[in-house]
Enzyme design. Structure first.
Site, PDB file in Angstrom:
ATOM      1  CE1 TYR A   1      -2.734  -3.304   0.699  1.00  0.00           C
ATOM      2  CE2 TYR A   1      -4.439  -1.628   0.749  1.00  0.00           C
ATOM      3  CZ  TYR A   1      -3.981  -3.062   0.515  1.00  0.00           C
ATOM      4  OH  TYR A   1      -4.997  -3.878   0.488  1.00  0.00           O
TER       5      TYR A   1
ATOM      6  CE  LYS B   1       2.418 -18.648   0.298  1.00  0.00           C
ATOM      7  NZ  LYS B   1       1.356 -19.591   0.061  1.00  0.00           N
TER       8      LYS B   1
ATOM      9  CG  ASP C   1      -1.401 -20.525   1.495  1.00  0.00           C
ATOM     10  OD1 ASP C   1      -0.831 -20.249   2.573  1.00  0.00           O
ATOM     11  OD2 ASP C   1      -0.962 -21.359   0.871  1.00  0.00           O
TER      12      ASP C   1
ATOM     13  CG  ASP D   1      -7.748  -4.381   1.954  1.00  0.00           C
ATOM     14  OD1 ASP D   1      -9.006  -4.470   2.465  1.00  0.00           O
ATOM     15  OD2 ASP D   1      -7.352  -3.723   1.065  1.00  0.00           O
TER      16      ASP D   1
END
Ligand code: NAD
Length: 360
Positions: free
Chosen positions: A124, A191, A224, A248
């Site tokens: 962002y 991740k 995930d 988000d």
């Protein structure tokens, strides 16, 4: 005494849900001096910018704001007014509680998850390059010369940035929140198996912070896998702390678990400033129709009351909202099992119903 609060109605459905929330907040009997500040479409038309500097000044002065959603303008200087506000005021925490209210149309019951999203960095930051620019070409050359391969000639670039300092403060916030709210577990979502230097840093820093809080159970889950777990067993999760992008996405997933965006409140919090706003956006197609659910905005107001120390009033408003949801009568279309149910009421009628419950 009246609280000085900056009120940003926003645009799209913002003004309607803001008005409904203000009516409910004022029905508590607590006094507010609303310092009106316009950002978004109206500000663009009036002042030639979607985010005039007086909006920042008002929030800095009052330290507390209630904000409706704002459309991300296309073709203006700002990539997003919302991101610019969070960055400009260093509101590094995005706090989004997702709690089941019985009666809401959901697959799962008894969900009570708090999403704590880092608000100032990650993808962002808006550091992006098109390949057909001098900078894009330089970056591609640098990457190739440093030994990386796999970059196609027609690639563009968005840079992901994660720092130890920003991770440390968001992780500390998550653990402090756990202690202050009697919560048992913090899960860091990442991740790091693929993104070794960015998510790897997020993971190692959050893990270090966790050692300072031996009373709070800490675990780490790959993003995930977290999606699968949330879809199957959301009740197993308590507080999630995440980098900006995953935060988000996961906060909308969690909103879906509790009945949708119409019930998902939020806050952007810095060291001494807080801006309360729902998770949802400006839903432009519903503008001015008195149709959408104001409860996410009202619940953001409940969070604001708690922040101001007005616990009793906050509990009263939340209880009234819960009762209206449970009754299922004076609710908007999104709270009905059939979204075309003709008995669904409008935005302002929900405010009437909540106020009535508060007075019972
Ligand atoms: P959105 O959240 O505005 O709307 C998506 C859909 O969710 C709507 O079409 C509607 O079906 C439903 N929905 C949203 N709010 C609802 C409510 N209160 N009651 C009932 N249903 C509701 O998302 P979008 O369409 O992707 O974004 C529209 C604009 O809002 C974009 O310009 C986006 O950038 C902006 N946005 C702003 C914020 C913010 O101000 N913080 C947050 C998200 C999106």
């Amino acid at each position: 005494m009246a609280y000085e609060v900056t009120l940003i109605p926003g645009d799209g459905i913002g003004p309607e849900v803001t008005q409904a929330a203000v009516r409910v907040l004022e029905a508590t009997g607590i006094k507010f001096n609303w310092d009106m500040a316009y950002a978004g479409d109206y500000a663009q038309d009036t002042y030639g910018t979607p985010l005039p500097s007086y909006v920042f000044n008002s929030i800095r002065r009052n330290k507390v704001a209630l904000k409706g959603p704002i459309t991300t303008p296309i073709g203006s200087g700002f990539r997003s007014v919302n991101v610019a506000l969070r960055k400009g005021l260093d509101l590094y925490v995005c706090l989004r509680p997702c709690k089941s209210y019985p009666g809401a149309p959901t697959v799962h019951q008894d969900v009570d998850i708090v999403v704590i999203r880092e608000n100032t960095e990650d993808l962002y930051l808006g550091i992006e390059y098109e390949r057909d620019t001098v900078e894009g070409e330089m970056l591609a050359r640098f990457i190739i010369e440093s030994g990386a391969d796999g970059i196609r000639d027609d690639s563009n670039f968005s840079i992901k940035v994660i720092s130890e300092s920003a991770t440390r403060r968001i992780a500390k916030y998550a653990f402090d929140y756990a202690r202050a709210n009697n919560r048992k577990k913090v899960t860091a979502v990442h991740k790091a198996n693929i993104l070794k230097y960015t998510d790897g840093l997020f993971l190692s820093t959050a893990s270090k912070v966790a050692r300072e809080y031996p009373d709070i159970y800490f675990e780490t889950v790959i993003v995930d896998s977290m999606c699968m777990q949330l879809a199957r067993f959301p009740q197993r999760h308590d507080i999630l702390v995440l980098p900006n992008l995953y935060g988000d996405i996961i906060s909308e997933l969690c909103a879906g678990l509790i009945g949708g965006l119409g019930l998902a409140p939020g806050a952007n919090i810095g060291d001494d400033i807080a801006v309360f706003e729902p998770t949802h956006g400006s839903a432009p197609k519903y503008t001015g129709q008195n149709k959408v659910n104001p409860m996410a905005m009202m619940l953001s107001g409940v969070m604001m009351l708690r922040y101001l120390g007005e616990k009793e009033a906050a509990d009263r408003v939340e209880r009234a909202i819960a009762e209206v949801v449970a009754e299922g009568k004076s609710v908007t279309y999104d709270m009905k099992p059939d979204r075309n149910d003709p008995t669904a009421v409008g935005t302002s009628q929900v405010a009437d119903a909540v106020i009535e419950k508060m007075e019972e």
